[in-house]
Design a protein around this motif. Structure first.
Motif, PDB file in Angstrom:
ATOM      1  N   GLY A   1      26.688  14.641 -35.621  1.00  0.00           N
ATOM      2  CA  GLY A   1      27.570  15.787 -35.802  1.00  0.00           C
ATOM      3  C   GLY A   1      27.053  16.746 -36.853  1.00  0.00           C
ATOM      4  N   TRP A   2      26.519  16.196 -37.939  1.00  0.00           N
ATOM      5  CA  TRP A   2      25.992  17.049 -39.019  1.00  0.00           C
ATOM      6  C   TRP A   2      24.764  17.830 -38.561  1.00  0.00           C
ATOM      7  CZ3 TRP A   2      21.378  17.127 -41.843  1.00  0.00           C
ATOM      8  CH2 TRP A   2      21.390  17.949 -42.980  1.00  0.00           C
ATOM      9  N   LEU A   3      23.843  17.150 -37.871  1.00  0.00           N
ATOM     10  CA  LEU A   3      22.617  17.815 -37.425  1.00  0.00           C
ATOM     11  C   LEU A   3      22.921  18.920 -36.415  1.00  0.00           C
ATOM     12  CD1 LEU A   3      20.222  14.751 -36.980  1.00  0.00           C
ATOM     13  CD2 LEU A   3      20.011  16.577 -38.683  1.00  0.00           C
ATOM     14  N   ILE A   4      23.833  18.653 -35.491  1.00  0.00           N
ATOM     15  CA  ILE A   4      24.179  19.665 -34.491  1.00  0.00           C
ATOM     16  C   ILE A   4      24.923  20.829 -35.132  1.00  0.00           C
ATOM     17  CG2 ILE A   4      25.590  20.116 -32.444  1.00  0.00           C
ATOM     18  CD1 ILE A   4      24.998  17.238 -31.559  1.00  0.00           C
ATOM     19  N   GLY A   5      25.783  20.517 -36.108  1.00  0.00           N
ATOM     20  CA  GLY A   5      26.568  21.569 -36.749  1.00  0.00           C
ATOM     21  C   GLY A   5      25.762  22.465 -37.668  1.00  0.00           C
ATOM     22  N   PHE A   6      24.802  21.898 -38.385  1.00  0.00           N
ATOM     23  CA  PHE A   6      24.071  22.671 -39.390  1.00  0.00           C
ATOM     24  C   PHE A   6      22.653  23.036 -38.965  1.00  0.00           C
ATOM     25  CE2 PHE A   6      27.427  20.563 -41.737  1.00  0.00           C
ATOM     26  CZ  PHE A   6      27.874  21.578 -42.587  1.00  0.00           C
ATOM     27  N   ALA A   7      22.160  22.487 -37.888  1.00  0.00           N
ATOM     28  CA  ALA A   7      20.812  22.836 -37.419  1.00  0.00           C
ATOM     29  C   ALA A   7      20.890  23.142 -35.923  1.00  0.00           C
ATOM     30  CB  ALA A   7      19.832  21.697 -37.718  1.00  0.00           C
ATOM     31  N   SER A   8      20.424  22.230 -35.088  1.00  0.00           N
ATOM     32  CA  SER A   8      20.527  22.376 -33.630  1.00  0.00           C
ATOM     33  C   SER A   8      20.367  21.007 -33.002  1.00  0.00           C
ATOM     34  CB  SER A   8      19.438  23.326 -33.098  1.00  0.00           C
ATOM     35  OG  SER A   8      18.168  22.716 -33.177  1.00  0.00           O
ATOM     36  N   TRP A   9      20.626  20.913 -31.692  1.00  0.00           N
ATOM     37  CA  TRP A   9      20.547  19.627 -31.015  1.00  0.00           C
ATOM     38  C   TRP A   9      19.126  19.060 -31.043  1.00  0.00           C
ATOM     39  CZ3 TRP A   9      17.268  18.902 -26.921  1.00  0.00           C
ATOM     40  CH2 TRP A   9      16.822  20.021 -26.236  1.00  0.00           C
ATOM     41  N   HIS A  10      18.118  19.931 -31.182  1.00  0.00           N
ATOM     42  CA  HIS A  10      16.732  19.458 -31.204  1.00  0.00           C
ATOM     43  C   HIS A  10      16.493  18.469 -32.347  1.00  0.00           C
ATOM     44  CE1 HIS A  10      16.836  23.454 -29.299  1.00  0.00           C
ATOM     45  NE2 HIS A  10      15.855  23.018 -28.527  1.00  0.00           N
ATOM     46  N   TRP A  11      17.251  18.635 -33.432  1.00  0.00           N
ATOM     47  CA  TRP A  11      17.012  17.816 -34.622  1.00  0.00           C
ATOM     48  C   TRP A  11      17.537  16.388 -34.500  1.00  0.00           C
ATOM     49  CZ3 TRP A  11      13.745  18.483 -38.464  1.00  0.00           C
ATOM     50  CH2 TRP A  11      13.174  19.746 -38.601  1.00  0.00           C
ATOM     51  N   ILE A  12      18.389  16.125 -33.503  1.00  0.00           N
ATOM     52  CA  ILE A  12      18.804  14.733 -33.322  1.00  0.00           C
ATOM     53  C   ILE A  12      17.626  13.898 -32.817  1.00  0.00           C
ATOM     54  CG2 ILE A  12      21.196  15.367 -32.903  1.00  0.00           C
ATOM     55  CD1 ILE A  12      20.766  14.870 -29.954  1.00  0.00           C
ATOM     56  N   PHE A  13      16.593  14.559 -32.289  1.00  0.00           N
ATOM     57  CA  PHE A  13      15.368  13.876 -31.876  1.00  0.00           C
ATOM     58  C   PHE A  13      14.258  14.028 -32.912  1.00  0.00           C
ATOM     59  CE2 PHE A  13      17.457  15.158 -27.835  1.00  0.00           C
ATOM     60  CZ  PHE A  13      17.767  13.896 -27.389  1.00  0.00           C
ATOM     61  N   LEU A  14      14.162  15.214 -33.507  1.00  0.00           N
ATOM     62  CA  LEU A  14      13.100  15.449 -34.492  1.00  0.00           C
ATOM     63  C   LEU A  14      13.290  14.608 -35.755  1.00  0.00           C
ATOM     64  CD1 LEU A  14      12.661  19.340 -34.216  1.00  0.00           C
ATOM     65  CD2 LEU A  14      11.130  17.544 -33.354  1.00  0.00           C
ATOM     66  N   ILE A  15      14.538  14.205 -36.046  1.00  0.00           N
ATOM     67  CA  ILE A  15      14.786  13.377 -37.225  1.00  0.00           C
ATOM     68  C   ILE A  15      14.054  12.047 -37.132  1.00  0.00           C
ATOM     69  CG2 ILE A  15      16.849  12.228 -36.329  1.00  0.00           C
ATOM     70  CD1 ILE A  15      16.367  13.524 -39.914  1.00  0.00           C
ATOM     71  N   ASN A  16      13.718  11.634 -35.902  1.00  0.00           N
ATOM     72  CA  ASN A  16      12.986  10.378 -35.715  1.00  0.00           C
ATOM     73  C   ASN A  16      11.531  10.476 -36.162  1.00  0.00           C
ATOM     74  OD1 ASN A  16      15.140   8.967 -34.470  1.00  0.00           O
ATOM     75  ND2 ASN A  16      14.675   9.922 -32.512  1.00  0.00           N
ATOM     76  N   VAL A  17      10.999  11.693 -36.185  1.00  0.00           N
ATOM     77  CA  VAL A  17       9.569  11.855 -36.444  1.00  0.00           C
ATOM     78  C   VAL A  17       9.171  11.387 -37.842  1.00  0.00           C
ATOM     79  CG1 VAL A  17       7.659  13.491 -36.566  1.00  0.00           C
ATOM     80  CG2 VAL A  17       9.350  13.674 -34.723  1.00  0.00           C
ATOM     81  N   PRO A  18       9.795  11.887 -38.929  1.00  0.00           N
ATOM     82  CA  PRO A  18       9.391  11.389 -40.253  1.00  0.00           C
ATOM     83  C   PRO A  18       9.647   9.893 -40.431  1.00  0.00           C
ATOM     84  CG  PRO A  18      11.350  12.764 -40.420  1.00  0.00           C
ATOM     85  CD  PRO A  18      10.824  12.938 -39.044  1.00  0.00           C
TER      86      PRO A  18
END
Length: 531
Positions: free
Chosen positions: A166-183
């Motif tokens: 919810g935080w990632l979608i609200g403050f960034a975009s849906w792409h970040w729910i996947f990009l957060i896995n990268v680091p």
């Protein structure tokens, strides 16, 4: 060669630096795999809007991951024996990372579904192979303590995943729910590369193609069928539809054929002769009933907070925090003492606490104080911390190192199947209970007649929230009172299932488990390099 009593007991009381280091590797991988399931669950409406699809199309972003997961899990034991746990684990992380990046770059719902399947192929091996690594590194004497470490992401993922999503979608975009896995994935990859040494034995077992063709697609078909039960009940008024029964029964038949095959071949894909081990059999039976009840009831809590109390997804996740706190309080202690005293006492106590917590929910209405609800969740969490991982520990602690790959794979197959069955049962019960109310019937009829959608956060979960509120009808206190009462039936069933779990749990060992491992088995445990 003899060992002094003091030296023999030393591993029971403490996880040394070597084991904690490898545990860190496995926990990082588990966090990625488990969080990814729950994070994506809160993005369904976003996918519909951004990728121009409907609810069914968006749901396939979750289904594709689950089916790929189920397809690859049965390969875990063979792959670990053939290539070594380190190589398989690293490959899984890389595949998961590639899938994550591709998902973030998806341009339509079709590409997202395909890339989620790639993610699932990597994620499906992370948990069973990680469990093998931990079990062998810790040894049977400390399996309870090390499983408690692995249990943290397993229990907290479903709670904090929606918050993060919810935080990632609200403050960034849906792409970040996947990009957060990268680091996280890169750290896990480097960490595992440095810490683990190649433990390949040089064995080159032939893959059981017949078993593979029966178990992998059979498990995937079965899970797809049962996971469709809730949606089928909503759309058609019954779960007894072709969409549910055809894949579920075909999958069940294929798994049944695999059982016959596995018991009549020398080198099966998954050695079911492990069930000759009484402790493992009792542990698996206990875990099946427990997971059906646990994950079934877990579906209800956010639906209650969102659909009945009108909270956002983010707030619903925060309100579930007491459950995670309770698990954190008891899990490390229960894990460590399980190694000394056996799992039976802790599992029985934990199940009693969970049954008390779930039973309390059968009395809650649409105005119940959040302090009371938080107290019930805290009690449940304490029970969960004393239950899930000790059950797994009791099964794995009785296995030789050569049996660990099959044992951990078996436990993961059971976990996936039981989770899907529990979710399906509770989804159907919740829909049926809601549909018996006048308000629920109105919402269902409107959906079937108009087939439109007008989302509203304060509408019936699985019904009005999904289908829309009839035009000209405004929700009032009676709607939410009826919804809260409709939740009582599935809560009662969940509580009964938890109580039923006490029956097989009664036969779990209530003293320290004597391991079958011998010294030469211990010499085969993976070597850990601390650079």
């Amino acid at each position: 060669m003899t060992t002094s009593p003091d030296s023999a007991k030393a591993p029971d009381t403490k996880l040394d630096k070597r084991v904690l280091t490898v545990a860190g590797v496995v926990v990082l991988g588990s966090i990625m795999s488990i969080l990814d399931i729950t994070v994506v669950s809160v993005a369904q409406d976003t996918f519909q809007t951004e990728l121009k699809t409907d609810q069914a199309g968006a749901a396939w972003s979750m289904t594709a991951y689950t089916l790929a997961l189920a397809t690859v899990i049965p390969l875990a034991s063979w792959a670990a024996t053939r290539f070594g746990t380190k190589k398989v684990y690293l490959t899984s992380i890389v595949l998961f990372l590639i899938g994550s990046v591709l998902c973030a770059l998806a341009w339509n719902i079709g590409s997202l579904i395909a890339f989620r399947a790639v993610q699932g192929l990597g994620g499906g091996l992370l948990m069973p192979v990680g469990m093998m690594i931990l079990t062998k590194a810790a040894g049977p004497a400390r399996i309870g303590s090390v499983m408690a470490v692995l249990g943290i992401p397993m229990l907290l993922g479903p709670i904090f995943g929606p918050i993060l999503g919810g935080w990632l979608i609200g403050f960034a975009s849906w792409h970040w729910i996947f990009l957060i896995n990268v680091p996280v994935g890169i750290i896990a990859l480097v960490y595992a590369w440095l810490v683990l040494k190649d433990d390949a034995t040089g064995e080159k077992p032939k893959i059981d193609f017949i078993g593979l063709l029966l178990l992998s697609p059979g498990l995937a078909l079965f899970l797809y069928g049962v996971s469709s039960a809730g949606e089928s009940q909503i759309s058609h008024g019954t779960f007894l539809t072709t969409k549910v029964l055809a894949p579920a029964l075909i999958g069940l038949a294929m798994m049944g054929a695999f059982v016959w095959h596995a018991l009549h071949t020398d080198k099966p894909l998954l050695d079911l002769r492990l069930f000759r081990n009484r402790t493992l059999t009792v542990a698996v039976l206990t875990m099946v009933i427990f997971l059906i009840a646990f994950f079934g009831s877990a579906l209800l809590y956010p639906q209650y907070f969102i659909g009945v109390r009108g909270e956002s997804t983010l707030m619903a996740g925060l309100l579930l925090a007491p459950q995670g706190i309770g698990a954190i309080l008891t899990m490390p202690v229960a894990g460590r003492l399980t190694d000394k005293m056996g799992p039976g006492k802790f599992v029985l106590t934990g199940l009693v606490l969970i049954s008390l917590g779930v039973t309390a929910w059968t009395q809650f209405d649409h105005t119940t104080s959040y302090w009371i609800i938080g107290g019930a969740l805290l009690i449940q969490g304490m029970g969960m911390g004393m239950t899930m991982m000790p059950i797994m520990s009791s099964a794995l602690a009785t296995l030789r190192n050569t049996e660990v790959p099959d044992g951990s794979t078996l436990m993961n197959v059971v976990q996936q199947s039981s989770t899907s069955i529990g979710t399906a049962i509770i989804s159907v019960l919740l829909f049926t209970s809601l549909s018996k109310t006048t308000e629920g019937q109105l919402a269902i009829q409107f959906h079937r007649d108009q087939n439109t959608k007008n989302p509203d956060d304060r509408l019936f979960p699985l019904l009005v929230q999904k289908f829309g509120f009839p035009p000209g009808t405004q929700p009032d206190d009676s709607w939410f009172a009826a919804a809260a009462n409709a939740f009582h039936t599935p809560y009662i069933v969940a509580a009964v299932l938890v109580v039923c779990t006490l029956i097989p749990a009664f036969f779990l060992p209530r003293k320290k488990i004597d391991s079958p491992l011998v010294e030469e088995d211990m010499d085969q445990a993976p070597h850990i390099s601390l650079h």
